[in-house]
Design a protein around this motif. Structure first.
Motif, PDB file in Angstrom:
ATOM      1  N   UNK A 158       7.579  -2.386   9.867  1.00 53.54           N
ATOM      2  CA  UNK A 158       7.228  -3.250   9.296  1.00 53.54           C
ATOM      3  C   UNK A 158       6.255  -4.137   8.307  1.00 53.54           C
ATOM      4  N   UNK A 159       4.647  -4.158   9.187  1.00 50.90           N
ATOM      5  CA  UNK A 159       4.063  -3.794   8.330  1.00 50.90           C
ATOM      6  C   UNK A 159       4.285  -3.186   6.821  1.00 50.90           C
ATOM      7  N   UNK A 160       4.196  -1.771   7.067  1.00 46.30           N
ATOM      8  CA  UNK A 160       3.742  -1.180   6.067  1.00 46.30           C
ATOM      9  C   UNK A 160       4.829  -1.436   4.988  1.00 46.30           C
ATOM     10  N   UNK A 161       6.155  -1.656   5.020  1.00 47.54           N
ATOM     11  CA  UNK A 161       7.217  -2.260   4.498  1.00 47.54           C
ATOM     12  C   UNK A 161       6.619  -3.262   3.431  1.00 47.54           C
ATOM     13  N   UNK A 162       6.133  -4.609   4.574  1.00 56.59           N
ATOM     14  CA  UNK A 162       5.626  -5.765   4.166  1.00 56.59           C
ATOM     15  C   UNK A 162       4.173  -5.740   2.890  1.00 56.59           C
ATOM     16  N   UNK A 163       3.480  -4.282   3.329  1.00 58.88           N
ATOM     17  CA  UNK A 163       2.529  -4.360   2.025  1.00 58.88           C
ATOM     18  C   UNK A 163       2.509  -2.893   1.331  1.00 58.88           C
ATOM     19  N   UNK A 164       3.970  -2.706   1.178  1.00 62.08           N
ATOM     20  CA  UNK A 164       4.019  -1.545   0.483  1.00 62.08           C
ATOM     21  C   UNK A 164       3.258  -0.541   0.404  1.00 62.08           C
ATOM     22  N   UNK A 165       3.005  -0.243   2.086  1.00 61.83           N
ATOM     23  CA  UNK A 165       2.709   1.667   2.183  1.00 61.83           C
ATOM     24  C   UNK A 165       3.577   3.101   1.425  1.00 61.83           C
ATOM     25  N   UNK A 166       3.160   3.941   0.553  1.00 60.89           N
ATOM     26  CA  UNK A 166       2.948   4.796   0.589  1.00 60.89           C
ATOM     27  C   UNK A 166       2.927   6.342   0.534  1.00 60.89           C
ATOM     28  N   UNK A 167       3.937   6.840   1.327  1.00 52.59           N
ATOM     29  CA  UNK A 167       3.433   8.108   1.774  1.00 52.59           C
ATOM     30  C   UNK A 167       4.812   9.179   1.896  1.00 52.59           C
ATOM     31  N   UNK A 168       4.268  10.232   1.050  1.00 52.91           N
ATOM     32  CA  UNK A 168       5.368  11.371   1.439  1.00 52.91           C
ATOM     33  C   UNK A 168       6.767  10.824   1.301  1.00 52.91           C
ATOM     34  N   UNK A 169       6.985  10.844   2.285  1.00 54.16           N
ATOM     35  CA  UNK A 169       8.812  10.953   2.474  1.00 54.16           C
ATOM     36  C   UNK A 169       9.207   9.153   3.060  1.00 54.16           C
TER      37      UNK A 169
END
Ligand SMILES: [Zn+2]
Length: 247
Positions: A158-169
């Motif tokens: 969820x944190x990654x989605x909020x932060x627009x994290x991007x990595x491979x798949x």
């Protein structure tokens, strides 16, 4: 809710006890009886035992298991016995969709044994075609009566989605959570550093995933409409150890 005594003649999931219980019976507000507690070895769920439980009773058993976990009063399990008893057939009562987070293992935090539940785990507990296929197998073919989507606090996905994290798949996985970020109503700071917001998004993500399951799986939606299964959600609190059920 009130649960008939016969549904609980054994341990938390209606299994036959193979050793005498310690005789400690704890009244839990159940009509006409009490849920036996204490030292008891449990066999795996049989088809008859699972089939006579209602979806509501299964949810209650999971709630009770989490209460035991929080009290440090886990069942005295004989995993080898459960393994042998379930080797030729399985009759799980529920199918869960939960996060891969190492701190949120459903079987442990709800004191469940071998053969009790199917558990689909994916970061952020999002659904996809393969998860839905697994759930349809679990309910339509294997007889599970509860679909439980369980999110948790401080979820990294969820944190990654909020932060627009991007990595491979991972990028496309997090994209499935982003609609929940957008849909979350929150008056404070909308950042991954704010755990209040992170947990609000996680809850919204569970609610939206439940809606997605109903929309994308006519098989499950029909089973729910007929009363054969219940589709619901829960949030696990990493700090308190409590599983908060939506129903
Ligand atoms: Zn997570």
């Amino acid at each position: 809710m009130r649960i008939p005594k016969e549904a609980w003649d054994c341990d938390g999931f209606g299994r036959r006890n193979f050793l005498k219980t310690t005789g400690v019976a704890t009244a839990l507000g159940l009509t006409g009886g009490a849920l036996l507690t204490g030292s008891a070895y449990a066999d795996a769920l049989t088809k008859a035992q699972r089939d006579r439980m209602t979806p509501e009773q299964i949810i209650e058993a999971m709630k009770d298991g989490n209460e035991r976990f929080r009290r440090g009063e886990r069942k005295n399990r004989n995993y080898l016995r459960e393994q042998k008893a379930s080797a030729r057939g399985q009759y799980p009562a529920a199918v869960l969709l939960s996060c891969i987070d190492s701190r949120a293992p459903a079987e442990v935090i709800m004191d469940l044994g071998i053969g009790d539940i199917f558990n689909c785990r994916v970061a952020g507990n999002v659904e996809n075609d393969d998860i839905l296929g697994s759930m349809e197998f679990a309910c339509r073919l294997a007889g599970a009566k509860v679909v439980l989507v369980m999110g948790h606090t401080a979820c990294g996905a969820v944190k990654g989605a909020i932060d627009n994290a991007a990595l491979g798949n991972l990028t496309q996985l997090l994209a499935k959570i982003k609609p929940a970020v957008q849909a979350t109503t929150y008056s404070g700071e909308r950042s991954a550093k704010n755990y209040g917001f992170v947990d609000a998004v996680a809850r919204k993500n569970v609610e939206m995933t439940i809606d997605d399951i109903r929309r994308d799986s006519p098989v499950l939606a029909e089973l729910e409409a007929s009363g054969a299964i219940k589709i619901t959600g829960a949030m696990y609190n990493l700090e308190t150890g409590a599983v908060e059920f939506f129903a």
